[in-house]
Design a protein around this motif. Structure first.
Motif, short mmCIF file in Angstrom:
data_model
loop_
_atom_site.label_atom_id
_atom_site.label_comp_id
_atom_site.label_asym_id
_atom_site.label_seq_id
_atom_site.Cartn_x
_atom_site.Cartn_y
_atom_site.Cartn_z
N LYS A 1 0.83 -1.21 0.00
CA LYS A 1 0.00 0.00 0.00
C LYS A 1 0.86 1.26 0.00
O LYS A 1 0.56 2.23 -0.69
N GLU A 2 1.95 1.23 0.78
CA GLU A 2 2.84 2.40 0.84
C GLU A 2 3.53 2.64 -0.50
O GLU A 2 3.71 3.78 -0.91
N VAL A 3 3.91 1.56 -1.17
CA VAL A 3 4.56 1.71 -2.47
C VAL A 3 3.62 2.42 -3.44
O VAL A 3 4.02 3.37 -4.14
N GLU A 4 2.37 2.00 -3.48
CA GLU A 4 1.42 2.62 -4.40
C GLU A 4 1.19 4.09 -4.07
O GLU A 4 1.11 4.94 -4.95
N ALA A 5 1.09 4.40 -2.78
CA ALA A 5 0.85 5.78 -2.36
C ALA A 5 2.05 6.68 -2.66
O ALA A 5 1.89 7.78 -3.21
N GLN A 6 3.25 6.20 -2.32
CA GLN A 6 4.45 7.02 -2.54
C GLN A 6 4.81 7.14 -4.01
O GLN A 6 5.34 8.16 -4.46
N LEU A 7 4.49 6.11 -4.77
CA LEU A 7 4.81 6.09 -6.19
C LEU A 7 4.17 7.27 -6.92
O LEU A 7 4.78 7.90 -7.80
N GLU A 8 2.95 7.60 -6.53
CA GLU A 8 2.21 8.66 -7.22
C GLU A 8 2.84 10.03 -7.04
O GLU A 8 2.58 10.94 -7.82
N GLU A 9 3.67 10.17 -6.02
CA GLU A 9 4.28 11.47 -5.73
C GLU A 9 5.65 11.65 -6.39
O GLU A 9 6.25 12.71 -6.29
N LEU A 10 6.14 10.62 -7.06
CA LEU A 10 7.49 10.68 -7.61
C LEU A 10 7.52 11.29 -9.01
O LEU A 10 6.73 10.91 -9.87
N PRO A 11 8.47 12.21 -9.25
CA PRO A 11 8.62 12.75 -10.61
C PRO A 11 8.97 11.67 -11.64
O PRO A 11 8.59 11.77 -12.79
N ARG A 12 9.68 10.64 -11.19
CA ARG A 12 10.09 9.55 -12.09
C ARG A 12 9.18 8.33 -11.93
O ARG A 12 9.61 7.19 -12.06
N LYS A 13 7.91 8.59 -11.68
CA LYS A 13 7.01 7.48 -11.34
C LYS A 13 6.80 6.50 -12.49
O LYS A 13 6.60 5.31 -12.26
N GLU A 14 6.88 6.98 -13.74
CA GLU A 14 6.68 6.06 -14.85
C GLU A 14 7.83 5.07 -14.96
O GLU A 14 7.63 3.89 -15.26
N ILE A 15 9.05 5.55 -14.72
CA ILE A 15 10.21 4.66 -14.69
C ILE A 15 10.08 3.69 -13.53
O ILE A 15 10.25 2.47 -13.69
N ALA A 16 9.79 4.23 -12.34
CA ALA A 16 9.68 3.39 -11.15
C ALA A 16 8.57 2.36 -11.30
O ALA A 16 8.71 1.21 -10.87
N ARG A 17 7.46 2.76 -11.92
CA ARG A 17 6.33 1.84 -12.07
C ARG A 17 6.71 0.62 -12.92
O ARG A 17 6.35 -0.52 -12.61
N LYS A 18 7.49 0.85 -13.97
CA LYS A 18 7.92 -0.27 -14.82
C LYS A 18 8.89 -1.18 -14.07
O LYS A 18 8.86 -2.41 -14.24
N ALA A 19 9.75 -0.59 -13.24
CA ALA A 19 10.65 -1.42 -12.44
C ALA A 19 9.88 -2.22 -11.40
O ALA A 19 10.18 -3.40 -11.14
N ILE A 20 8.88 -1.58 -10.80
CA ILE A 20 8.05 -2.27 -9.80
C ILE A 20 7.35 -3.47 -10.43
O ILE A 20 7.15 -4.50 -9.77
N ALA A 21 7.00 -3.38 -11.68
CA ALA A 21 6.34 -4.50 -12.36
C ALA A 21 7.25 -5.73 -12.41
O ALA A 21 6.77 -6.86 -12.52
N ASN A 22 8.57 -5.51 -12.34
CA ASN A 22 9.53 -6.62 -12.35
C ASN A 22 9.90 -7.08 -10.94
O ASN A 22 10.76 -7.93 -10.78
N SER A 23 9.27 -6.50 -9.95
CA SER A 23 9.71 -6.69 -8.57
C SER A 23 8.78 -7.61 -7.79
O SER A 23 7.68 -7.93 -8.24
N LYS A 24 9.25 -8.03 -6.62
CA LYS A 24 8.57 -9.12 -5.90
C LYS A 24 8.36 -8.78 -4.42
O LYS A 24 9.21 -8.15 -3.79
N LEU A 25 7.23 -9.24 -3.89
CA LEU A 25 6.98 -9.28 -2.45
C LEU A 25 6.92 -10.76 -2.08
O LEU A 25 5.98 -11.46 -2.48
N ILE A 26 7.90 -11.24 -1.34
CA ILE A 26 8.01 -12.68 -1.09
C ILE A 26 7.81 -12.99 0.39
O ILE A 26 8.56 -12.49 1.25
N TYR A 27 6.81 -13.78 0.67
CA TYR A 27 6.57 -14.23 2.05
C TYR A 27 7.19 -15.60 2.26
O TYR A 27 7.03 -16.52 1.45
N VAL A 28 7.94 -15.73 3.36
CA VAL A 28 8.46 -17.03 3.79
C VAL A 28 8.13 -17.21 5.26
O VAL A 28 7.88 -16.24 5.99
N GLU A 29 8.16 -18.45 5.73
CA GLU A 29 7.64 -18.73 7.06
C GLU A 29 8.63 -18.50 8.18
O GLU A 29 8.24 -18.29 9.32
#
Length: 427
Positions: free
Chosen positions: A279-307
């Motif tokens: 949620k924080e990533v989405e909120a902060q992303l909108e405020e970035l001047p380079r958000k289009e670049i960051a958004r494409k990188a985020i699409a390649n990125s992962k949130l990984i849960y392990v036990e």
């Protein structure tokens, strides 16, 4: 970001895959440009500068007048910040100096090791959407401390044929001896072979895109050393419920804004933290001047849960991150068991940005999993170790017979004779 829950170990290679092309995808283009630069030098540099950077330059060298102009156009506030960062980087890298190491391995056999600077080094500084003048600090400062006599810098010009004033100011401040307005594959080729404008160097340093990374690897086939394979930026954060989700998100985005081929990963034993960071990533992303670049990188990125922590550290070591932030209650466990990482940032108040700029450590680091076998840039990167030995008449008598026997066993009679003659002269 892509959420992944408890990935099976046999799937880790796929889960942790970087969004980069292979050397084979780019190698043909790189080799072609290398051949052209080797044959025709500056004319080819100008050709590709016009093609890729959209500007034709009659003179590729930065003039003294351009440096003076840059000094006057950089704000005093930024100059002060750069000077503070330079001082911290100098402090940390000067502390890495080591003196002569000497030992008598046998009576009359003295051996020692001394370090000497690499005389000619080339620095590649990316320009484009983010002119990385901070990288000059990370490379030119240790080069100067090491005593490199020639420090050549290449960086791509803008469409007006200029380099960012902060790049020129920082390069001049740090003792760079020559600045050339050329980037990309052609810059690496120029430093590899030498042209009228670019001196041939012995070792090339600096990050870059995938094309620059492959070009550096190809340069090693032509007798030039490189710091490491340093490609698109990446960050892995390990965080539990003691972390601040806003801080974690800001760190992920700080690397995502580097380029569309950057990658950021969060590993956590807490699903609650993963949801909060998302949620924080989405909120902060909108405020970035380079958000289009960051958004494409985020699409390649992962949130990984392990036990559990053990699974987390195993996965982290398998990935071998360039930048690695540890924000967990059990930080000692992670620090002790981390085997593969370029640079480690510990605790809620240690953002990766601090290491990028001013804490003192170096930000030129191995990417793409190369942290498993490469170190980040340090003072020794700009030096080579030389060994010396001096043997007295007593010494050659102490080890001579062993050398004779070993040489004879290998069938190298001349080696044996070199010792036998000396031993006979002492009888």
């Amino acid at each position: 970001m892509n959420k992944i829950n408890n990935p099976k170990r046999e799937d880790w290679t796929t889960v942790l895959k970087r969004p980069t092309q292979t050397v084979a995808d780019i190698e043909g283009l790189v080799n072609g440009i290398f051949r052209e630069v080797a044959a025709d030098g500056d004319s080819i540099l100008k050709k590709y500068t016009k093609q890729f950077d959209k500007v034709y330059l009659e003179n590729l060298l930065v003039s003294d007048a351009e440096i003076e102009e840059a000094k006057n156009s950089v704000s005093q506030e930024l100059k002060t910040a750069i000077q503070l960062a330079k001082a911290n980087i100098e402090t940390f890298h000067k502390a890495q100096k080591t003196g002569r190491i000497e030992v008598e391995t046998a009576p009359g056999v003295s051996c020692w090791q001394e370090k000497r600077p690499i005389q000619k080094v080339g620095l590649y500084i990316p320009g484009g959407t983010a002119p990385l003048f901070s990288t000059i600090l990370m490379l030119a400062v240790p080069a100067a401390i090491a005593g490199c006599s020639e420090i050549v810098l290449c960086s791509p010009p803008d469409k007006e044929g200029k380099l960012n004033p902060a790049i020129l100011y920082t390069a001049n401040l740090c003792g760079v001896t020559k600045i050339i307005k050329v980037g990309g594959i052609q810059a690496i080729a120029g430093m590899t072979f030498g042209t009228k404008s670019i001196p041939r160097v012995y070792k090339i340093f600096g990050p870059g895109n995938q094309y620059v990374t492959v070009a550096k690897q190809i340069a090693t086939k032509h007798g030039v050393a490189i710091d490491m394979p340093a490609g698109p930026s990446e960050l892995l954060v390990v965080a539990d419920d003691t972390a601040d989700a806003a801080f974690v998100a800001s760190d992920l985005l700080s690397q995502a804004e580097h380029g569309v081929d950057s990658q950021v990963i969060l590993v956590s034993t807490s699903k609650k933290m993963i949801d909060a960071v998302e949620k924080e990533v989405e909120a902060q992303l909108e405020e970035l001047p380079r958000k289009e670049i960051a958004r494409k990188a985020i699409a390649n990125s992962k949130l990984i849960y392990v036990e559990d922590d053990q699974t987390a550290i195993d996965l982290i070591n398998e990935y071998g991150p360039e930048h690695y932030i540890v924000c967990v209650a059990n930080e000692d466990f992670y620090i002790e068991h981390t085997q593969n990482a370029g640079s480690v940032f510990i605790g809620n108040y240690t953002p990766e940005s601090a290491g990028d700029y001013a804490s003192g450590t170096n930000h030129t680091l191995p990417t793409n999993g190369y942290a498993k076998q490469y170190s980040g840039v340090n003072l020794d990167s700009f030096m080579k170790s030389m060994t010396f030995q001096k043997i007295t008449s007593e010494g050659i008598q102490n080890i001579g017979n062993a050398v004779e026997l070993m040489a004879e066993a290998e069938g190298l009679q001349a080696h044996k004779n070199a010792v036998t003659l000396r031993l006979n002269s002492l009888e």
